[in-house]
Design a protein around this motif. Structure first.
Motif, short mmCIF file in Angstrom:
data_model
loop_
_atom_site.label_atom_id
_atom_site.label_comp_id
_atom_site.label_asym_id
_atom_site.label_seq_id
_atom_site.Cartn_x
_atom_site.Cartn_y
_atom_site.Cartn_z
N ILE A 148 7.51 3.38 -11.06
CA ILE A 148 6.10 3.78 -11.06
C ILE A 148 6.05 5.27 -10.77
O ILE A 148 6.54 5.72 -9.74
CB ILE A 148 5.29 3.01 -10.00
N ILE A 193 -1.87 -1.29 -15.94
CA ILE A 193 -1.59 -0.25 -14.95
C ILE A 193 -2.81 0.03 -14.09
O ILE A 193 -2.69 0.37 -12.91
CB ILE A 193 -1.08 1.03 -15.66
N LEU A 224 -3.27 -1.02 -10.35
CA LEU A 224 -2.71 -0.27 -9.23
C LEU A 224 -3.77 0.61 -8.56
O LEU A 224 -3.65 0.94 -7.39
CB LEU A 224 -1.54 0.60 -9.69
N VAL A 258 4.52 3.20 -15.87
CA VAL A 258 5.15 2.04 -15.25
C VAL A 258 6.07 1.39 -16.28
O VAL A 258 5.64 1.09 -17.41
CB VAL A 258 4.12 1.00 -14.75
N ASN A 282 0.87 -1.17 0.00
CA ASN A 282 0.00 0.00 0.00
C ASN A 282 0.91 1.23 0.00
O ASN A 282 1.78 1.35 0.87
CB ASN A 282 -0.89 0.01 1.24
N TYR A 294 -2.17 4.19 -3.96
CA TYR A 294 -2.33 3.04 -4.84
C TYR A 294 -1.84 1.79 -4.14
O TYR A 294 -1.19 1.84 -3.10
CB TYR A 294 -1.65 3.24 -6.20
N LYS A 295 -2.19 0.66 -4.73
CA LYS A 295 -1.77 -0.64 -4.20
C LYS A 295 -1.00 -1.37 -5.29
O LYS A 295 -1.40 -1.35 -6.45
CB LYS A 295 -2.99 -1.46 -3.79
N ILE A 296 0.09 -2.00 -4.90
CA ILE A 296 0.85 -2.83 -5.83
C ILE A 296 0.57 -4.28 -5.44
O ILE A 296 1.12 -4.80 -4.46
CB ILE A 296 2.37 -2.55 -5.75
N THR A 342 -0.42 7.39 -14.87
CA THR A 342 0.62 6.57 -14.26
C THR A 342 1.52 5.99 -15.34
O THR A 342 1.05 5.44 -16.33
CB THR A 342 -0.03 5.44 -13.43
N PHE A 390 0.89 -8.83 -9.33
CA PHE A 390 1.51 -7.92 -10.30
C PHE A 390 3.03 -7.99 -10.17
O PHE A 390 3.75 -8.12 -11.17
CB PHE A 390 0.99 -6.50 -10.04
N ALA A 396 -4.50 3.84 -8.92
CA ALA A 396 -3.99 5.12 -8.42
C ALA A 396 -5.11 6.15 -8.31
O ALA A 396 -5.85 6.39 -9.25
CB ALA A 396 -2.88 5.64 -9.33
#
Length: 156
Positions: A82, A109, A112, A92, A39, A127-129, A90, A133, A114
């Motif tokens: 990122i 993308i 994520l 990436v 996060n 955003y969350k990765i 975004t 992913f 965002a």
């Protein structure tokens, strides 16, 4: 080396290695993790924003943006970049060096998620990765306690 906790660890960006503008707003990143991934939350106390780009993988670095370069201590020498601007556009990419950058498909993308918020005295990004992913692009990455993330955080 810094420890990232589930609750989130905060870091202030204090180094501007290529920035000649003299504009260095207070910028803080908080990064934490859970079973699903990382996060990420940024706050930049910047009031004069540039936000032109609206499409993923556009030149968001020319706008106000905040970014992370990340790799994992698994012997692999590639890293992910990122970057997010105030519009949520975004960028990436996956690289082994600046000259050999490969952009991630813009459709991917969106995972994520965002989100940006603009206030009178600052702007923020969340955003969350997802671990899936990361595992797609770093196949040897093992998510969880004890995983080592190497990274740099920037405000541009």
């Amino acid at each position: 080396m810094y420890k990232i906790t589930k609750e989130g660890s905060s870091f202030e960006i204090t180094n501007y290695p290529w920035e000649d503008s003299g504009i260095h707003p207070k910028t803080i990143i908080t990064i934490g993790y859970d079973d699903a991934g990382f996060n990420v939350h940024y706050v930049s106390y910047e009031t004069e924003l540039r936000a032109v780009e609206t499409e993923h993988n556009s030149d968001v670095y020319k706008d106000s943006c905040m970014e992370i370069y990340m790799a994992f201590a698994d012997g692999d020498n590639h890293y992910m970049n990122i970057e997010v601007n105030p519009n949520g556009a975004t960028y990436v990419s996956l690289s082994t060096c600046r000259e050999q950058s490969v952009k991630i498909d813009p459709k991917e993308i969106d995972i994520l998620g965002a989100k940006t918020k603009i206030f009178e005295d600052r702007w923020e990004i969340d955003y969350k990765i997802p671990k899936e992913f990361l595992q797609k692009y770093f196949p040897t990455y093992k998510h969880g306690k004890g995983a080592i993330l190497r990274g740099n955080f920037y405000k541009c």
